[in-house]
Scaffold this motif. Structure first.
Motif, mmCIF file in Angstrom:
data_model
loop_
_atom_site.group_PDB
_atom_site.id
_atom_site.type_symbol
_atom_site.label_atom_id
_atom_site.label_comp_id
_atom_site.label_asym_id
_atom_site.label_seq_id
_atom_site.Cartn_x
_atom_site.Cartn_y
_atom_site.Cartn_z
ATOM 1 N N GLY A 255 65.112 41.087 -87.177
ATOM 2 C CA GLY A 255 65.686 42.423 -87.191
ATOM 3 C C GLY A 255 66.431 42.775 -85.921
ATOM 4 N N LEU A 256 66.900 41.746 -85.197
ATOM 5 C CA LEU A 256 67.598 41.945 -83.932
ATOM 6 C C LEU A 256 69.028 41.420 -84.015
ATOM 7 C CD1 LEU A 256 64.744 40.692 -81.560
ATOM 8 C CD2 LEU A 256 65.274 43.071 -82.123
ATOM 9 N N THR A 257 69.856 41.855 -83.075
ATOM 10 C CA THR A 257 71.237 41.382 -82.970
ATOM 11 C C THR A 257 71.509 41.020 -81.510
ATOM 12 O OG1 THR A 257 72.255 43.525 -82.442
ATOM 13 C CG2 THR A 257 71.853 43.039 -84.789
ATOM 14 N N TRP A 258 72.741 40.582 -81.238
ATOM 15 C CA TRP A 258 73.106 40.275 -79.860
ATOM 16 C C TRP A 258 73.006 41.516 -78.973
ATOM 17 C CZ3 TRP A 258 72.566 35.664 -78.493
ATOM 18 C CH2 TRP A 258 72.970 34.585 -79.271
ATOM 19 N N ALA A 259 73.089 42.701 -79.548
ATOM 20 C CA ALA A 259 72.957 43.930 -78.763
ATOM 21 C C ALA A 259 71.558 44.064 -78.174
ATOM 22 C CB ALA A 259 73.285 45.143 -79.624
ATOM 23 N N ASP A 260 70.586 43.345 -78.724
ATOM 24 C CA ASP A 260 69.209 43.384 -78.228
ATOM 25 C C ASP A 260 68.921 42.284 -77.206
ATOM 26 O OD1 ASP A 260 68.192 45.536 -80.036
ATOM 27 O OD2 ASP A 260 68.747 44.062 -81.570
ATOM 28 N N ALA A 261 69.853 41.360 -77.022
ATOM 29 C CA ALA A 261 69.638 40.245 -76.095
ATOM 30 C C ALA A 261 69.702 40.725 -74.655
ATOM 31 C CB ALA A 261 70.672 39.149 -76.336
ATOM 32 N N VAL A 262 68.710 40.369 -73.872
ATOM 33 C CA VAL A 262 68.716 40.747 -72.458
ATOM 34 C C VAL A 262 69.066 39.566 -71.561
ATOM 35 C CG1 VAL A 262 67.133 42.665 -72.797
ATOM 36 C CG2 VAL A 262 66.202 40.410 -72.231
ATOM 37 N N ARG B 78 80.735 32.498 -77.116
ATOM 38 C CA ARG B 78 79.664 33.303 -76.543
ATOM 39 C C ARG B 78 79.746 34.757 -76.994
ATOM 40 N NH1 ARG B 78 81.039 30.701 -70.643
ATOM 41 N NH2 ARG B 78 79.924 28.704 -70.944
ATOM 42 N N PRO B 79 78.595 35.394 -77.225
ATOM 43 C CA PRO B 79 78.604 36.823 -77.558
ATOM 44 C C PRO B 79 79.082 37.632 -76.357
ATOM 45 C CG PRO B 79 76.371 36.070 -77.167
ATOM 46 C CD PRO B 79 77.225 34.846 -77.168
ATOM 47 N N GLU B 80 79.780 38.713 -76.623
ATOM 48 C CA GLU B 80 80.323 39.532 -75.548
ATOM 49 C C GLU B 80 79.272 40.489 -74.992
ATOM 50 O OE1 GLU B 80 83.828 41.535 -76.790
ATOM 51 O OE2 GLU B 80 84.939 39.707 -77.251
ATOM 52 N N GLY B 81 79.373 40.757 -73.706
ATOM 53 C CA GLY B 81 78.576 41.805 -73.087
ATOM 54 C C GLY B 81 77.135 41.475 -72.802
ATOM 55 N N VAL B 82 76.733 40.194 -72.896
ATOM 56 C CA VAL B 82 75.343 39.827 -72.637
ATOM 57 C C VAL B 82 75.233 39.133 -71.278
ATOM 58 C CG1 VAL B 82 74.874 39.570 -75.099
ATOM 59 C CG2 VAL B 82 75.454 37.553 -73.734
ATOM 60 N N THR B 83 74.042 39.166 -70.712
ATOM 61 C CA THR B 83 73.784 38.435 -69.476
ATOM 62 C C THR B 83 73.650 36.957 -69.816
ATOM 63 O OG1 THR B 83 72.701 40.323 -68.449
ATOM 64 C CG2 THR B 83 72.188 38.152 -67.558
ATOM 65 N N LEU B 84 74.520 36.156 -69.235
ATOM 66 C CA LEU B 84 74.617 34.744 -69.611
ATOM 67 C C LEU B 84 74.427 33.843 -68.406
ATOM 68 C CD1 LEU B 84 75.449 32.472 -71.685
ATOM 69 C CD2 LEU B 84 77.767 32.782 -70.799
ATOM 70 N N SER B 85 73.545 32.879 -68.532
ATOM 71 C CA SER B 85 73.412 31.794 -67.572
ATOM 72 C C SER B 85 73.929 30.523 -68.240
ATOM 73 C CB SER B 85 71.952 31.616 -67.137
ATOM 74 O OG SER B 85 71.500 32.734 -66.417
ATOM 75 N N ALA B 86 75.120 30.109 -67.854
ATOM 76 C CA ALA B 86 75.715 28.891 -68.401
ATOM 77 C C ALA B 86 75.336 27.729 -67.482
ATOM 78 C CB ALA B 86 77.224 29.032 -68.497
ATOM 79 N N ILE B 87 74.599 26.772 -68.017
ATOM 80 C CA ILE B 87 74.010 25.701 -67.228
ATOM 81 C C ILE B 87 74.446 24.350 -67.786
ATOM 82 C CG2 ILE B 87 71.838 24.659 -66.494
ATOM 83 C CD1 ILE B 87 70.638 27.550 -66.996
ATOM 84 N N ALA B 88 74.999 23.521 -66.923
ATOM 85 C CA ALA B 88 75.382 22.169 -67.324
ATOM 86 C C ALA B 88 74.161 21.261 -67.259
ATOM 87 C CB ALA B 88 76.477 21.635 -66.405
ATOM 88 N N VAL B 89 73.970 20.438 -68.295
ATOM 89 C CA VAL B 89 72.861 19.489 -68.334
ATOM 90 C C VAL B 89 73.381 18.136 -68.807
ATOM 91 C CG1 VAL B 89 71.069 21.224 -68.701
ATOM 92 C CG2 VAL B 89 72.230 20.218 -70.682
ATOM 93 N N GLU B 90 72.523 17.130 -68.690
ATOM 94 C CA GLU B 90 72.907 15.802 -69.182
ATOM 95 C C GLU B 90 72.932 15.761 -70.697
ATOM 96 O OE1 GLU B 90 73.880 12.858 -67.764
ATOM 97 O OE2 GLU B 90 74.056 13.996 -65.909
ATOM 98 N N GLY B 91 72.018 16.488 -71.332
ATOM 99 C CA GLY B 91 71.991 16.471 -72.791
ATOM 100 C C GLY B 91 70.877 17.317 -73.344
ATOM 101 N N VAL B 92 70.932 17.517 -74.661
ATOM 102 C CA VAL B 92 69.822 18.135 -75.386
ATOM 103 C C VAL B 92 69.210 17.043 -76.257
ATOM 104 C CG1 VAL B 92 70.871 20.416 -75.308
ATOM 105 C CG2 VAL B 92 71.331 18.926 -77.250
ATOM 106 N N LEU B 93 68.042 17.322 -76.805
ATOM 107 C CA LEU B 93 67.250 16.243 -77.371
ATOM 108 C C LEU B 93 67.520 15.936 -78.835
ATOM 109 C CD1 LEU B 93 63.935 16.956 -75.516
ATOM 110 C CD2 LEU B 93 65.360 14.947 -75.296
ATOM 111 N N GLU B 94 68.218 16.803 -79.529
ATOM 112 C CA GLU B 94 68.492 16.528 -80.937
ATOM 113 C C GLU B 94 69.745 15.670 -81.051
ATOM 114 O OE1 GLU B 94 68.878 18.928 -85.190
ATOM 115 O OE2 GLU B 94 68.108 19.923 -83.405
#
Length: 334
Positions: free
Chosen positions: A31-38, A53-69
């Protein structure tokens, strides 16, 4: 959740659009939207796609080697609170305050031509400017995660001086409280020229250090845990013997994880908590650990039966070369 904060596990996608769509659907199911993202953390092994990316949210963009899937390049981790908290737009991204926790966007140095030590200090100074909009200073940081390249490993001790000078405000008991911290090595810069990216969280509420008597932290610029309000923010934990500072179980992922989870439990006990009170785990694993990582499921569930929101990403290495895994937990106080 007891603190009315919703923490989603990281959702992966073949690209950024896919990952963000999965996160949007997961929010919608609650029952949430991007407007609820902190706070949104985007872990990407591919070129960033700002349009996804959704607009107006606090975003930490982090470079990594990979994800596991297999076949996936991006993982999106969302923290939400109904109503979305109070948002402040700045020239370096959005700062959000929810439940008196202050979420910052990822910070890169103001001067990308400076050396490593100067860039690290610059990150703390930029974080201080961002915290100002929430009415606090850098002494109110509760948790920091540094992303640096393996080439900076020898220079990493230079982080200590700016942390000592700029962080560590007086806690509720009158003693200085440095934030929990983790240092992750990734040989992909979030921004060209950046030798460090800082992900940081602060609090408007009084801070209190949480330490099960490990004396090594008496001279360090971070603490095993920091309690603020109803949340316990913790440092990154690996298979390190606190008394001797000796790395343990080299080459054995399962043994390292078992020891790491047990160390986390020792900090939790200081607040009369158990693994069931942990609400989020961020696990950084190195490439040699990938094939064995599925074996941790049963170990993790035994230590954390509440099944906290899990983020698992692959980094290049960790500050201790012997480490295969580093775990950053967050718990809710009773």
């Amino acid at each position: 959740m007891r603190d009315r904060t919703v923490r989603l596990p990281a959702l992966t996608g073949t690209d950024a659009r896919d990952a963000y769509e999965r996160a949007r659907v997961a929010l919608g199911a609650l029952g949430l939207t991007w407007a609820d993202a902190v706070h949104v953390r985007e872990y990407a092994s591919a070129r960033p796609d700002p349009a996804a990316r959704p607009e107006g949210v606090t975003l930490s963009a982090i470079a990594v080697e990979g994800v596991l899937e297999d076949g996936h390049e991006v993982a999106v981790e969302v923290t939400a609170c109904r109503g979305g908290g109070e948002r402040f737009a700045t020239g370096r991204g959005v700062v959000t305050v929810a439940g008196e926790i202050v979420y910052l966007p990822a910070v890169v140095p103001a001067d990308l031509t400076a050396g490593f030590g100067e860039q690290y200090r610059s990150c703390l100074e930029v974080a201080a400017e961002l915290l100002k909009v929430a009415g606090i200073g850098p002494e109110r940081l509760v948790q920091t995660t540094d992303y640096t390249a393996t080439a900076t490993r020898a220079d990493y001790p230079r982080c200590g001086r700016p942390r000592k000078e700029l962080l560590g405000g007086e806690g509720s008991d009158g003693r200085p409280v440095h934030p929990g911290a983790a240092g992750i090595l990734v040989d992909r810069a979030a921004v060209k020229g950046a030798m460090v990216t800082l992900d940081a969280v602060g609090s408007r509420l009084p801070l209190r250090a949480v330490n099960p008597g490990w004396t090594r932290y008496d001279t360090l610029t971070y603490k095993p845990g920091v309690a603020a309000g109803g949340t316990l923010f913790m440092s990154g934990f690996g298979a390190l013997e606190p008394a001797t500072q000796r790395s343990l179980f080299e080459g054995d992922l399962v043994a390292q994880a078992e020891y790491t989870y047990t160390a986390i439990a020792a900090v939790l006990r200081e607040e009369n908590l158990t693994g069931s009170d942990v609400v989020r785990l961020v696990e950084y694993i190195t490439p040699p650990a990938i094939t064995k990582y599925p074996e941790l499921v049963a170990v993790r569930e035994r230590h954390f039966p509440g099944r906290p929101a899990l983020t698992s990403v692959v980094c290049t290495a960790l500050l201790r070369p012997e480490f295969l895994i580093e775990v950053v937990p967050t718990a809710v106080l009773r």
